[in-house]
Design a protein around this motif. Sequence first.
Motif, mmCIF file in Angstrom:
data_model
loop_
_atom_site.group_PDB
_atom_site.id
_atom_site.type_symbol
_atom_site.label_atom_id
_atom_site.label_comp_id
_atom_site.label_asym_id
_atom_site.label_seq_id
_atom_site.Cartn_x
_atom_site.Cartn_y
_atom_site.Cartn_z
ATOM 1 N N ARG A 265 0.861 -1.184 0.000
ATOM 2 C CA ARG A 265 0.000 0.000 0.000
ATOM 3 C C ARG A 265 0.894 1.230 0.000
ATOM 4 N N TYR A 267 1.645 5.258 0.930
ATOM 5 C CA TYR A 267 1.334 6.253 1.955
ATOM 6 C C TYR A 267 2.193 7.504 1.766
ATOM 7 N N LYS A 268 1.596 8.634 2.134
ATOM 8 C CA LYS A 268 2.335 9.895 2.214
ATOM 9 C C LYS A 268 2.647 10.153 3.679
ATOM 10 N N LEU A 325 2.027 1.254 10.916
ATOM 11 C CA LEU A 325 1.333 2.546 10.903
ATOM 12 C C LEU A 325 1.101 3.065 12.312
ATOM 13 N N VAL A 335 0.699 10.212 8.738
ATOM 14 C CA VAL A 335 0.705 9.199 7.676
ATOM 15 C C VAL A 335 -0.690 9.125 7.062
ATOM 16 N N LYS A 336 -0.737 9.248 5.747
ATOM 17 C CA LYS A 336 -2.026 9.226 5.042
ATOM 18 C C LYS A 336 -1.900 8.328 3.826
ATOM 19 N N GLU A 337 -2.878 7.462 3.644
ATOM 20 C CA GLU A 337 -2.832 6.563 2.488
ATOM 21 C C GLU A 337 -3.096 7.340 1.206
#
Length: 343
Positions: A265, A267-268, A325, A335-337
């Motif tokens: 996945r 993430y930013k 996470l 942290v953002k997906e």
Amino acid sequence: MIEFKSATKVYHSGGKEVRALDGIDLRVEQGEICGVIGFSGAGKSTLIRTVNRLERLSSGKVIVDGQDLMALSPKDVREVKRKIGMVFQHFNLLNSKTVFANVAMPLILAKQSKAEIQKRVTELLSFVGLEDKANQYPDQLSGGQKQRVGIARALATQPSILLCDEATSALDPQTTGSILKLLKKINREYNITILMITHEMSVIREVCDRVAVIEGGKIIESGSVFDVFSSPQTETAANFVSSVLNDSIPESVLELVQKENAPGRIYKIRFVGASSGQPLLSQVAKRFDLDVNVLFGNITELQGTPFGHLIVELIGSESEINRALLVMNGENVTVKEVAPHAS
């Protein structure tokens, strides 16, 4: 100090009502550099022109140094305007006059003596780095030099407020940088309050203390430059910030990664302050059964504080990713997906 209270400007055209300003509330503190950013037609030019009464509000207030411009007599307005300088996008110089005469014009209109004019103009040309251009004409100057003349002219009457109307939009990036350094010098050495409008977020980042985002005649977001850049609250502000920070994964990279079949996945991760120097990803890779693939990233400085983004792919089981996470979100990072991996 400049303050707008429910500032509204309505134009009537073809039987229709156009609200260029729609209840603006904004305060610019003494000695501050405040930027107002917005797209064309958002109302920013109208807003700045109300400060020196080039535009008159339909309703509301514009308060300058404690005086409500809407309540003043024409004579008193003229007195206030002497303490407000303005720098224009296209310089607004008199091509038939020398550099010296252009800078001297406000002093001539104020009926200063020749000796006072000579002294003040000489000081200003030295301050902006054009002491050797006094007898030249605007057509003999570069764009950056013309804007320096415009700035010197705006400072002639020793204003307490300087208005900048897209002051760098007609300049190349290198020249823009030198003009912004000059504006910061003016703010620092003269303690002049600066209100600037622009559509360039890079200008806001470089020189401003605070920023307000205007859209449809309304202020939709405002705050310190750091707060707005690090955590924009509206889509418009986020788009402006992205144009400068370049914090989005390139589409070509995203497409390549999504062609893989690994259970990863994307993430930013946003780093602020001390967290920018921590080996967080290395620690996560060692601690959990994960592969960490760095796809994109940058780091910059906002008002003296390190700030950056990383876009990473976490490859592993869902349980290991979730455990990682939890750890990362407890380390003063956000942290953002961005996107799930294509299956």
